[in-house]
Design an enzyme around this catalytic site. Structure first.
Site, PDB file in Angstrom:
ATOM      1  N   TRP A 131       0.938  -1.126  -0.120  1.00 49.65           N
ATOM      2  CA  TRP A 131      -0.014   0.056  -0.106  1.00 49.65           C
ATOM      3  C   TRP A 131       0.923   1.203  -0.045  1.00 49.65           C
ATOM      4  O   TRP A 131       1.719   1.408   1.000  1.00 49.65           O
ATOM      5  CB  TRP A 131      -0.697  -0.101   1.246  1.00 49.65           C
ATOM      6  CG  TRP A 131      -1.999   1.028   1.370  1.00 49.65           C
ATOM      7  CD1 TRP A 131      -2.656   1.527   0.650  1.00 49.65           C
ATOM      8  CD2 TRP A 131      -1.943   1.834   2.672  1.00 49.65           C
ATOM      9  NE1 TRP A 131      -3.519   2.388   0.992  1.00 49.65           N
ATOM     10  CE2 TRP A 131      -3.211   2.681   2.458  1.00 49.65           C
ATOM     11  CE3 TRP A 131      -1.487   2.134   3.832  1.00 49.65           C
ATOM     12  CZ2 TRP A 131      -3.272   3.710   3.342  1.00 49.65           C
ATOM     13  CZ3 TRP A 131      -1.780   2.856   4.691  1.00 49.65           C
ATOM     14  CH2 TRP A 131      -2.835   3.670   4.724  1.00 49.65           C
ATOM     15  N   ASP A 212      -0.085  -4.923   9.993  1.00 47.76           N
ATOM     16  CA  ASP A 212      -1.035  -3.816   9.500  1.00 47.76           C
ATOM     17  C   ASP A 212      -2.295  -4.742   9.017  1.00 47.76           C
ATOM     18  O   ASP A 212      -2.203  -5.326   8.061  1.00 47.76           O
ATOM     19  CB  ASP A 212      -0.510  -3.096   8.340  1.00 47.76           C
ATOM     20  CG  ASP A 212      -1.498  -2.079   8.079  1.00 47.76           C
ATOM     21  OD1 ASP A 212      -2.444  -1.884   8.474  1.00 47.76           O
ATOM     22  OD2 ASP A 212      -1.413  -1.595   6.674  1.00 47.76           O
ATOM     23  N   LYS A 247     -13.039  -0.810   6.721  1.00 47.37           N
ATOM     24  CA  LYS A 247     -13.433  -1.792   5.702  1.00 47.37           C
ATOM     25  C   LYS A 247     -14.604  -2.637   6.351  1.00 47.37           C
ATOM     26  O   LYS A 247     -15.598  -3.043   5.823  1.00 47.37           O
ATOM     27  CB  LYS A 247     -12.491  -2.600   5.074  1.00 47.37           C
ATOM     28  CG  LYS A 247     -11.197  -2.109   4.729  1.00 47.37           C
ATOM     29  CD  LYS A 247     -11.209  -1.062   3.320  1.00 47.37           C
ATOM     30  CE  LYS A 247     -10.024  -0.190   3.787  1.00 47.37           C
ATOM     31  NZ  LYS A 247      -9.558   0.469   2.237  1.00 47.37           N
TER      32      LYS A 247
HETATM   33  C1  LIG Z   1      -2.989  -2.048   3.879  1.00 49.88           C
HETATM   34  C2  LIG Z   1      -3.537  -0.853   4.666  1.00 49.88           C
HETATM   35  N1  LIG Z   1      -3.402  -0.438   5.730  1.00 49.88           N
HETATM   36  C3  LIG Z   1      -3.668   0.745   6.234  1.00 49.88           C
HETATM   37  C4  LIG Z   1      -5.018   1.288   5.570  1.00 49.88           C
HETATM   38  C5  LIG Z   1      -5.695   2.479   6.363  1.00 49.88           C
HETATM   39  O1  LIG Z   1      -6.954   2.477   6.747  1.00 49.88           O
HETATM   40  P1  LIG Z   1      -7.637   3.525   7.393  1.00 49.88           P
HETATM   41  O2  LIG Z   1      -8.415   3.930   6.076  1.00 49.88           O
HETATM   42  O3  LIG Z   1      -8.385   2.704   8.558  1.00 49.88           O
HETATM   43  O4  LIG Z   1      -6.637   4.686   7.760  1.00 49.88           O
HETATM   44  C6  LIG Z   1      -5.468   0.834   4.315  1.00 49.88           C
HETATM   45  C7  LIG Z   1      -6.561   1.373   3.652  1.00 49.88           C
HETATM   46  O5  LIG Z   1      -6.719   1.224   2.534  1.00 49.88           O
HETATM   47  C8  LIG Z   1      -4.893  -0.421   3.637  1.00 49.88           C
HETATM   48  O6  LIG Z   1      -5.241  -0.922   2.531  1.00 49.88           O
END
Ligand SMILES: Cc1ncc(COP(=O)(O)O)c(C=O)c1O
Length: 399
Positions: A131, A212, A247
């Protein structure tokens, strides 16, 4: 010349910038496969029924909007801790686990990164690919962010041999960011046996895992998707876990997440919490109430929890169904490419093996938006756009 004229213009965010371009695209046939949102068959991201019901109860029951404490709502942390680590481990060990409510998963990464940089070490490794915000967040913490090999794009498969030998060469105390399920962007996850091997290597080399966990419940189920984290805690790792409820509760804009730091003693947890509190206090002072209250209400009310689990199952089943139809259509239509691997992928995302120039062409000719690395969100597909997307990919596979 004004004060700000000297600033350089930075490029738009690689994912959110694409949504802006998609929204501005006037073509009626446009399809957005780029963003990380669950979509229904109608391509909507509605509020879950369990969330609506919890909100109705909160409207009646909540009588104050006074500040939460720096670490957030204790009830929320207790519920999420049990969801992530499993109730038995959480009940046994929560005294030595620091848990704080955060502003989505992103601030859990940031707060953890701030502590690491200040107190523990700054050599941090993220998967190649990952990401894109991982690099952004951790480098803004002042960490030295480097890649570890993870995915072989030519073979469309995980490259665990390369990963093991890379990790074996890292110095003790290096921090390694891992995604325990539904890897973003590849959708390729290690098996339980492979996680076991990774756990042994982390212990032997004294590497620090930073999980994560943004997609709990999107692969097999809430409990099953936590298997890597639960294995690592059973095996005695001190480690970080960032979680997100964007999500799995559809609470994207409410910014609900948590950071857990597993230590080896109650005293170490107390010291760590004192440091984390300073990181939070100086970033955003204390977390927001509403989203965490919803998650707490759902998880602590059996009927709401049951409804949420059913809704989560519905989301998961739609993802699996669309992935299956997409794979079958590509396999049936392709003359020279092997797309069967797509069926094995987990969660919202997959790499579908396209080059950046193919992705650009598909966007400019057919208004189909995916990220530059060829990642698609299978929940952006439905029965109306599936054939159109498949035809466009097949038309471009040889160009
Ligand atoms: C791998 C990963 N980590 C963290 C996040 C962050 O999530 P949040 O929207 O709750 O900050 C995302 C969001 O797309 C993600 O895909």
């Amino acid at each position: 010349m004004g004060l700000f004229d000297q600033l350089s213009l930075l490029p738009p965010d690689p994912i959110l910038g694409l949504t802006a371009a998609f929204n501005a695209d006037p073509r009626k046939t446009k399809v957005n496969l780029s963003v990380g949102l669950f979509k229904t068959e109608e391509l909507k991201t509605p509020i879950l029924k369990s969330v609506k019901r919890a909100e109705a109860l909160l409207l009646e029951e909540q009588h104050s909007k006074e500040y939460l404490s720096i670490e957030g709502d204790r009830g929320y942390i207790q519920q999420v801790g049990a969801l992530v680590f499993g109730q038995p481990f959480w009940s046994r060990s929560s005294e030595q686990i620091v848990g704080v409510q955060t502003v989505g998963g992103t601030s859990a990464l940031k707060i953890g990164g701030d502590l690491l940089k200040r107190e523990i070490g700054k050599e941090l490794y993220i998967s190649e690919p990952t990401w894109p915000n991982h690099r952004g967040v951790f480098s803004h913490c002042g960490m030295r962010v480097q890649n570890y090999p993870y995915y072989d794009i030519k073979k469309n498969a995980l490259d665990l041999d390369q990963l093991y030998s890379f990790l074996a060469d890292l110095s003790a105390g290096s921090i390694v960011v891992l995604q325990p399920s539904c890897h973003n962007p590849t959708g390729a996850d290690p098996s339980l046996a492979e996680w076991r091997k990774l756990s042994a290597l982390f212990l032997e080399k004294r590497l620090i895992p930073f999980f994560d966990f943004a997609y709990q419940g999107f692969d097999e189920g809430v409990e099953q998707d936590a298997k890597a984290i639960r294995l690592f805690v059973q095996e005695g790792h001190e480690m970080f876990v960032a979680t997100s409820h964007s999500k799995n509760f559809g609470l994207y804009a409410e910014r609900v997440g948590a950071l857990f730091i597993v230590t080896h003693s109650k005293l170490a947890a107390e010291k760590t919490l004192s440091q984390i509190k300073v990181a939070i206090r100086t970033n955003y002072s204390n977390p927001p109430l509403h989203g965490a209250s919803i998650v707490y209400k759902i998880l602590s009310t059996p009927s709401l929890r049951k409804e949420w689990e059913e809704e989560l199952t519905g989301m998961r089943e739609r993802i699996i169904k669309m992935r299956g139809l997409f794979t079958e259509a590509l396999v049936a239509g392709s003359r020279n490419k092997e797309f069967r691997f797509l069926k094995e992928r987990k969660g919202l995302f997959s790499f579908c093996g396209l080059t950046e120039s193919q992705v650009d062409r598909i966007r400019s000719e057919d208004a189909i938006y995916m990220t530059g690395d060829g990642r698609i969100n299978v929940a952006g597909l439905n029965r109306d756009n599936l054939d159109y997307v498949v035809k466009s990919i097949l038309k471009n596979e040889t160009r």
